[in-house]
Design an enzyme around this catalytic site. Structure first.
Site, PDB file in Angstrom:
ATOM      1  N   LEU A 150      15.687  48.718 -17.855  1.00 50.48           N
ATOM      2  CA  LEU A 150      14.662  49.675 -17.328  1.00 50.48           C
ATOM      3  C   LEU A 150      13.628  49.778 -18.560  1.00 50.48           C
ATOM      4  CD1 LEU A 150      17.322  52.158 -16.177  1.00 50.48           C
ATOM      5  CD2 LEU A 150      16.815  50.242 -15.629  1.00 50.48           C
ATOM      6  N   ASP A 188       7.432  44.946  -6.300  1.00 51.95           N
ATOM      7  CA  ASP A 188       8.738  43.888  -5.795  1.00 51.95           C
ATOM      8  C   ASP A 188       7.869  43.933  -4.466  1.00 51.95           C
ATOM      9  OD1 ASP A 188       9.163  42.334  -7.923  1.00 51.95           O
ATOM     10  OD2 ASP A 188      11.074  43.616  -8.302  1.00 51.95           O
ATOM     11  N   SER A 213       7.156  45.501 -16.533  1.00 50.07           N
ATOM     12  CA  SER A 213       8.177  45.319 -15.230  1.00 50.07           C
ATOM     13  C   SER A 213       9.191  43.950 -16.248  1.00 50.07           C
ATOM     14  CB  SER A 213       8.129  42.934 -14.612  1.00 50.07           C
ATOM     15  OG  SER A 213       8.747  42.029 -14.976  1.00 50.07           O
ATOM     16  N   HIS A 265      10.869  52.171 -13.793  1.00 48.19           N
ATOM     17  CA  HIS A 265      12.626  52.716 -13.153  1.00 48.19           C
ATOM     18  C   HIS A 265      12.270  53.924 -12.839  1.00 48.19           C
ATOM     19  CE1 HIS A 265      13.700  48.220 -13.844  1.00 48.19           C
ATOM     20  NE2 HIS A 265      13.673  48.374 -13.282  1.00 48.19           N
TER      21      HIS A 265
END
Ligand code: DC
Length: 487
Positions: free
Chosen positions: A4, A128, A163, A8
């Site tokens: 994370l 994404d 990412s 996130h």
């Protein structure tokens, strides 16, 4: 999948900000899904940082973190459970083409996680994008009662999209990786300024910095099919290798703010839902039916014969017609200095309007006016021919309809609320059917569902359900990153 980071954290924050009633709980799932890794991919080395994940989730307001083992999710082994096959058209481009089976693995696990948790709201990152689109289609196709929300890509201060895999980048590679977001940003700016996108040139620039391009594609953000940048919103997506690390990123190419076209027959509840839909998104609302009604009113006021095109044209030329478009309420319609907003809803205008709307000179005059009003986008226009004739390049086209009997009931309630005389339901239904026939059979710009419009049949749906469905459709076509939710 864990590892994370601030991206996130943002998802958790958005979950906390979304009002879902008192019993809301924010759950973070962490599951490194073996089904979505290819044989040569990084399943073994994927960052497993559960302690950090727990801290980050707690610090950002999650109520619980759920990190099941593979065994808990697949008690009989990963190959003994039903799996989902993603429709081909959603996986033939972007990552789907270079990671065979990847999205089937994602979808199979997501369905399993969702059926165990039964969340009301699922929050996913727009980073994404292909995954988000596929999950939206999945939830819609299976009719799962789950609302889905995307959150714009979070970037570090240099622009690199966050990412978990960024942790693989070596110090010197981090510098090199920054050319990807920089060049994407430059491309978006060029397109906005009217320049063409040259994908070959973009590719060679990236390669010059030692980045190994896997794909550069421009696709329609909803269907994920190739498209050329131009009048409609388009996604420019890139995957490449920086050293051994695979990076993906994208930007949205657009020349104007989004346009939404809402068409459908009389009395389908278009005005009520469209006005509220526009308000929640901070888009301008344009009721084009009111424009046809205003012209009908002037023709009636001046006792002009419907076949007297010369007199109609003179009146159109001298018409001082103003539409006070407000983001918050119904539009006020002024004709030659008089507020006609209410009178244009009367039965006598309603009976005549379809005949006036058939007239080429009237359509030409109003279509030009509507296009001018929507020139810069940022608008929701509602009518009969918006997606087919007025704004054929609208980013989202919805065709709202309902059975004639349902529409008659709604019209009756509407007239009562406006304090206008209410005919019987039978009369209303036959008026509606007659108007449908006139509107659909005229030669110019007939009422017709545009090929790329999405139909919503609203029988049995309340207003809120229709608005929610429309908002979901909006954000599956137009990312939060491009037009954030304001409600
Ligand atoms: O949505 P409404 O009932 O207020 O529309 C009034 C009439 O105007 C409808 O019968 C058909 C016509 N109309 C049209 O031809 N094209 C539009 N874009 C909007 C309305």
């Amino acid at each position: 999948m864990g590892g994370l980071h601030k991206g996130h954290a943002e998802l958790i924050k958005v979950a906390n900000q979304t009002s879902l009633g008192e019993s809301k709980r924010v759950l973070v799932s962490v599951f490194i899904n073996p089904l979505q890794f290819g044989p040569k991919e990084d399943f073994e080395s994927y960052p497993r940082t559960l302690n950090n994940d727990c801290n980050l989730a707690q610090k950002n307001g999650a109520d619980a973190i759920w990190a099941p083992s593979v065994n808990e999710i697949f008690p009989n082994g990963i190959n003994s459970h039903f799996s989902i096959k993603v429709p081909k058209h959603l996986t033939t481009h972007l990552c789907g083409s270079c990671r065979p089976g990847h999205f089937d693995g994602v979808a199979s696990v997501i369905v399993r996680l969702l059926s165990l948790v039964k969340p009301k709201l699922l929050i996913l990152g727009e980073k994404d994008w292909q995954q988000l689109v596929i999950i939206r289609h999945l939830i819609d196709d299976l009719g799962l009662p789950i609302h889905i929300k995307g959150v714009p890509t979070i970037r570090d201060k240099h622009g690199l999209a966050l990412s978990s895999r960024n942790s693989y980048l070596k110090a010197n590679e981090k510098e090199t990786a920054l050319h990807l977001p920089r060049l994407l940003k430059e491309s978006a700016k060029d397109v906005k300024n009217g320049l063409f996108l040259n994908k070959e040139k973009l590719s060679s620039k990236l390669e010059k910095y030692g980045l190994k391009v896997e794909y550069i594609e421009t696709v329609d953000p909803y269907q994920l099919q190739p498209m050329k940048e131009g009048k409609q919103l388009c996604m420019l997506a890139v995957a490449l290798k920086c050293g051994e690390t695979r990076l993906i990123d994208h930007t949205f190419l657009m020349t104007h703010q989004p346009i939404v076209a809402i068409d459908g027959p009389a009395g389908a509840g278009k005005s009520t839902v469209t006005r509220e839909f526009a308000r929640r998104l901070g888009l301008l609302y344009l009721d084009t039916g009111a424009m046809y009604r205003a012209v009908t009113w002037i023709i009636q006021e001046k006792n002009i014969e419907l076949n007297d095109d010369d007199a109609i044209q003179i009146n159109l030329n001298n018409l001082d017609i103003k539409f006070e478009v407000s983001p918050n309420g119904p539009q006020t319609v002024w004709v030659n200095g008089q507020d006609v907003s209410n009178i244009i809803r009367s039965q006598s205008i309603t009976k005549l309007v379809s005949k006036v709307a058939c007239k080429p000179i009237v359509r030409e005059y109003l279509t030009t006016m509507q296009r001018r009003m929507g020139e810069d986008g940022g608008i929701v226009a509602e009518g009969r021919d918006i997606g087919t004739a007025v704004f054929p390049h609208a980013e989202l086209k919805i065709f709202l309809t309902a059975s004639a009997s349902e529409r008659a009931k709604r019209r009756s309630i509407d007239l009562k609320q406006r304090g206008l005389p209410v005919p019987s339901l039978k009369d209303l239904e036959s008026q509606i059917t007659e108007r449908d026939n006139l509107d659909s059979s005229r030669d110019i710009a007939p009422l017709k569902k545009a090929e790329d419009a999405i139909e919503i049949i609203t029988d049995g749906m309340n207003i809120e359900a229709v608005i929610t469905k429309m908002l979901n459709l909006f954000h599956s076509h137009i990312p939060e990153e491009v037009w954030p939710t304001t409600y």
